[in-house]
Design a protein around this motif. Structure first.
Motif, short mmCIF file in Angstrom:
data_model
loop_
_atom_site.label_atom_id
_atom_site.label_comp_id
_atom_site.label_asym_id
_atom_site.label_seq_id
_atom_site.Cartn_x
_atom_site.Cartn_y
_atom_site.Cartn_z
N GLU A 60 58.69 0.30 -10.57
CA GLU A 60 58.86 0.95 -9.27
C GLU A 60 57.71 1.91 -8.97
O GLU A 60 57.21 1.97 -7.85
CB GLU A 60 60.19 1.71 -9.25
CG GLU A 60 60.50 2.37 -7.91
CD GLU A 60 61.87 3.02 -7.89
OE1 GLU A 60 62.16 3.70 -6.88
OE2 GLU A 60 62.63 2.84 -8.85
N ALA A 61 57.29 2.67 -9.98
CA ALA A 61 56.22 3.64 -9.78
C ALA A 61 54.88 2.97 -9.50
O ALA A 61 54.03 3.53 -8.79
CB ALA A 61 56.09 4.54 -11.01
N GLY A 112 57.00 -4.30 -3.41
CA GLY A 112 57.69 -4.14 -4.68
C GLY A 112 57.00 -4.76 -5.87
O GLY A 112 57.48 -4.65 -7.00
N TRP A 113 55.84 -5.42 -5.64
CA TRP A 113 55.13 -6.07 -6.75
C TRP A 113 54.22 -5.06 -7.45
O TRP A 113 53.56 -4.25 -6.81
CB TRP A 113 54.29 -7.24 -6.24
CG TRP A 113 55.11 -8.42 -5.81
CD1 TRP A 113 55.42 -8.77 -4.52
CD2 TRP A 113 55.71 -9.40 -6.65
NE1 TRP A 113 56.19 -9.91 -4.51
CE2 TRP A 113 56.39 -10.32 -5.80
CE3 TRP A 113 55.77 -9.59 -8.03
CZ2 TRP A 113 57.09 -11.41 -6.30
CZ3 TRP A 113 56.47 -10.68 -8.53
CH2 TRP A 113 57.13 -11.58 -7.67
N ALA A 114 54.16 -5.15 -8.77
CA ALA A 114 53.32 -4.26 -9.57
C ALA A 114 52.52 -5.08 -10.58
O ALA A 114 53.05 -6.01 -11.18
CB ALA A 114 54.17 -3.23 -10.30
N VAL A 138 54.79 -8.28 -11.48
CA VAL A 138 56.25 -8.27 -11.67
C VAL A 138 56.88 -7.35 -10.63
O VAL A 138 56.22 -6.48 -10.05
CB VAL A 138 56.64 -7.78 -13.09
CG1 VAL A 138 56.16 -8.75 -14.14
CG2 VAL A 138 56.11 -6.38 -13.35
N ARG A 139 58.17 -7.55 -10.39
CA ARG A 139 58.90 -6.62 -9.55
C ARG A 139 60.37 -6.63 -9.92
O ARG A 139 60.89 -7.61 -10.48
CB ARG A 139 58.71 -6.93 -8.07
CG ARG A 139 59.43 -8.17 -7.56
CD ARG A 139 59.27 -8.26 -6.04
NE ARG A 139 59.88 -9.47 -5.50
CZ ARG A 139 59.85 -9.80 -4.20
NH1 ARG A 139 59.21 -9.02 -3.34
NH2 ARG A 139 60.43 -10.90 -3.78
N ASN A 140 61.01 -5.53 -9.60
CA ASN A 140 62.45 -5.43 -9.84
C ASN A 140 63.16 -6.33 -8.84
O ASN A 140 62.83 -6.33 -7.65
CB ASN A 140 62.93 -3.99 -9.63
CG ASN A 140 62.40 -3.05 -10.70
OD1 ASN A 140 62.44 -3.35 -11.87
ND2 ASN A 140 61.90 -1.89 -10.27
N PRO A 141 64.12 -7.13 -9.29
CA PRO A 141 64.84 -8.00 -8.35
C PRO A 141 65.65 -7.16 -7.37
O PRO A 141 66.22 -6.14 -7.74
CB PRO A 141 65.76 -8.81 -9.27
CG PRO A 141 65.91 -7.97 -10.49
CD PRO A 141 64.62 -7.25 -10.67
#
Length: 255
Positions: A179-180, A186-188, A234-237
């Motif tokens: 998230e940060a 939302g992708w990191a 990656v990202r949180n679903p």
């Protein structure tokens, strides 16, 4: 112009560290800088430390003799802490590598961190959580290569997907880091996530049985991921409620 190599003091609690792992410990320390100070502490007249003798000479480690002045008291620990503080005040180091499975060094680690030092911890699976979490990065000796330690098979076995999902601390740490480091969608970038985790807490995917962070994230199976050339994102679903709200908003906007 390349940056100067980071200088690291390698301090070994010989009473609580196996000599058989020193080669892989030095290789790991070399990833962070050069161990220009190498010291091992113990009562070298004790037969318990016999296995260290050849190792000290082979890897240019200075033995720091400390007699046991009274039964049940570890004078070696005190000597190691005093030396660490002397080295800190000399102001010519960038970090410390502490090899021990003893939680008594936790206050020392916290003090070194306060002065902006990186502290890399190495210890066996039995190392108490307080010491592990205090370090900038802590790595189980069983997770490194080299000669196997007794009962190391279970320690290095990759944790199953269910075991990883049941580790609430790990999941919270990963989700917070994603998230940060995420963009508006939302992708990191996974490499940035790894750096973010390193700033939050002690973390090494090998402690969970995985050589890389990408392998660990894939094994968990709770994160969306995609690849772009050599980069992994990656990202949180999205939560189910968020998905429904998004669909409802899109339908309303369409009229």
């Amino acid at each position: 112009m390349s940056e100067p190599e980071r200088r690291i003091a390698l301090l070994i609690d010989a009473d609580n560290a196996p000599a058989a792992k020193i080669d892989v410990i030095l290789a790991e320390v070399a990833r962070h800088g050069i161990a220009n100070v190498r010291r091992a502490y113990g009562n070298w007249k004790s037969p318990h430390l016999k296995g260290w003798e050849a190792t000290l000479h082979e890897y240019a480690i200075r033995p720091m003799q400390q007699f046991a002045y009274s039964t049940g008291k570890n004078a070696s620990d005190m000597a190691m802490v005093i030396d660490a503080m002397d080295l800190l005040y000399a102001r010519n180091l960038d970090g410390f590598a502490i090899v021990s499975s003893d939680a008594d060094f936790t206050p020392l680690v916290m003090r070194l961190l306060t002065d902006g030092m990186k502290v890399y911890g190495f210890g066996e699976k039995k190392t108490p959580e307080a010491f592990r979490n205090a370090c900038s990065k802590f790595t189980y000796l069983e997770a490194l290569g080299g000669e196997a330690l007794p009962d190391s098979a279970a320690a290095t076995r990759p944790k199953t997907s269910q075991e990883l999902r049941n580790d609430t601390r790990l999941l919270q740490m990963l989700r917070s880091a994603v998230e940060a480091a995420s963009d508006e969608d939302g992708w990191a970038r996974l490499s940035t996530v790894g750096s973010q985790i390193g700033n939050q807490a002690s973390f090494d995917p090998r402690n969970y049985g995985y050589g890389k962070l990408s392998d660990l994230v894939e094994a968990i199976g709770l994160f969306e991921s995609r690849r772009e050339n050599l980069n992994i994102w990656v990202r949180n679903p999205p939560r189910s409620g968020t998905k429904k709200a998004a669909k409802k908003a899109a339908k309303k906007a369409a009229g």
